[in-house]
Design an enzyme around this catalytic site. Structure first.
Site, short mmCIF file in Angstrom:
data_model
loop_
_atom_site.label_atom_id
_atom_site.label_comp_id
_atom_site.label_asym_id
_atom_site.label_seq_id
_atom_site.Cartn_x
_atom_site.Cartn_y
_atom_site.Cartn_z
N LYS A 142 0.83 -1.21 0.00
CA LYS A 142 0.00 0.00 0.00
C LYS A 142 0.87 1.26 0.00
CE LYS A 142 -2.30 -1.01 3.79
NZ LYS A 142 -1.70 -2.32 4.16
N ARG A 167 -9.82 0.83 8.88
CA ARG A 167 -9.38 -0.53 9.17
C ARG A 167 -10.45 -1.33 9.89
NH1 ARG A 167 -3.43 0.59 9.07
NH2 ARG A 167 -2.27 -1.29 9.47
N ARG A 175 11.52 -5.19 4.92
CA ARG A 175 11.10 -3.80 4.65
C ARG A 175 11.93 -2.77 5.41
NH1 ARG A 175 4.88 -2.33 4.83
NH2 ARG A 175 4.92 -3.13 6.96
N ARG A 216 10.88 -0.93 11.04
CA ARG A 216 9.81 -0.73 12.02
C ARG A 216 9.81 -1.82 13.09
NH1 ARG A 216 4.54 0.20 8.41
NH2 ARG A 216 3.72 -0.91 10.21
N ARG A 260 -0.46 -9.07 13.18
CA ARG A 260 -0.98 -8.02 12.29
C ARG A 260 -1.78 -8.62 11.14
NH1 ARG A 260 4.11 -5.04 10.66
NH2 ARG A 260 2.72 -3.67 9.49
P1 AMP Z 1 0.60 0.62 9.19
O1 AMP Z 1 1.82 1.44 8.94
O2 AMP Z 1 -0.56 1.03 8.34
O3 AMP Z 1 0.86 -0.86 9.14
O4 AMP Z 1 0.16 0.95 10.68
C1 AMP Z 1 1.01 0.65 11.77
C2 AMP Z 1 0.20 0.48 13.04
O5 AMP Z 1 -0.49 1.70 13.34
C3 AMP Z 1 -0.89 -0.57 12.95
O6 AMP Z 1 -0.42 -1.87 13.21
C4 AMP Z 1 -1.84 -0.08 14.04
O7 AMP Z 1 -1.36 -0.37 15.32
C5 AMP Z 1 -1.78 1.42 13.85
N1 AMP Z 1 -2.78 1.91 12.86
C6 AMP Z 1 -2.56 2.51 11.67
N2 AMP Z 1 -3.71 2.83 11.06
C7 AMP Z 1 -4.71 2.43 11.90
C8 AMP Z 1 -6.12 2.46 11.84
N3 AMP Z 1 -6.77 2.98 10.78
N4 AMP Z 1 -6.81 1.94 12.89
C9 AMP Z 1 -6.17 1.43 13.96
N5 AMP Z 1 -4.86 1.35 14.07
C10 AMP Z 1 -4.11 1.85 13.05
#
Ligand code: AMP
Length: 241
Positions: free
Chosen positions: A37, A112, A151, A184, A195
């Protein structure tokens, strides 16, 4: 079948007309962690001039800045769980109010959950907007795990690399702006499976939610390299080459 196709055509027309003059398309990138993404969002933003709203990045910035939101979110993120809906919804609401009216927006990592999706629909309605398109990126869990473990991301511009599949030109440094890349904490193996589970349970049902909405939903296989996938995304949207 004719309906969605007609829709897709008119969306494409709007993209071509709107290009370079601040286009009004609102698009969601949906898919599991590691599916691409972030990578696809950056490439699409480059091609269209649309803005990106990346909730994961907003949260990481808040965490680094030590804001109350960042502090509250941290424990959830580290464990690979979702940050509570009310925090996310408020954060996105604030972000939306900063976007200029005419611009297209690529939402990456939001919504999400169904609660986020319905709150989002109401926020957009208040702004006289709606989600035009959802691009669902898809890949097998095996591919996802490989991508996630290698990554590396640029904290400055959001560019994403992979130590094996897509290394930067110079080790550990962003090609675009020379910023040191980071790995990360939630990309480590023990958190990744959680996840993926959270995605399947909470987020994947949104595909059906948007199938039942006015948005045009495109499913794009994301097993190949970034450029091949980007071509398919643009083809689906009818933008660029
Ligand atoms: P990502 O970089 O999109 O994988 O987001 C990293 C982390 O941020 C996720 O594993 C969640 O803990 C949190 N996060 C990001 N976006 C959301 C969302 N829309 N709702 C809830 N948690 C989020």
């Amino acid at each position: 079948e004719e309906g969605p196709r007609e829709n897709a055509r008119s969306v494409s027309l709007r993209i071509i007309r709107g290009r370079g003059e601040g286009l009004a398309m609102y698009l969601i990138l949906l898919g599991p962690p590691g599916v691409g993404k972030g990578t696809q969002g950056v490439l699409l933003a480059d091609a269209t001039g649309w803005e990106r709203v990346v909730t994961g990045d907003l949260l990481r910035t808040a965490k680094d800045a030590g804001t109350p939101l960042g502090t509250q979110a941290q424990q959830y993120m580290t464990a690979g769980n979702l940050v509570p809906d009310h925090l996310i919804i408020k954060m996105v609401e604030e972000k939306l109010s900063t976007l200029s009216a005419g611009t297209g927006v690529i939402f990456d990592g939001f919504p999400r959950t169904e609660a986020q999706a319905s709150a989002f629909a109401m926020m957009l309605e208040a702004l006289g907007r709606t989600i035009d398109t959802v691009v669902v990126l898809e890949a097998d869990d095996e591919v996802l795990s490989k991508r996630i473990s290698g990554r590396r991301s640029c904290p400055s511009c959001g560019a994403v690399y992979n130590t094996v599949l897509a290394p930067p030109k110079k080790d550990g440094v962003c090609d675009v702006d020379g910023t040191p890349l980071f790995h990360r904490a939630d990309d480590h193996a023990d958190t990744v499976q959680n996840r993926l589970n959270v995605y399947r349970r909470e987020t994947e049902p949104l595909i059906e939610y948007y199938d039942g909405s006015k948005a045009v939903v495109h499913r794009v296989p994301s097993q190949e390299g970034p450029d091949e996938v980007q071509s398919k995304v643009r083809e689906a949207l009818g933008v660029g080459e």
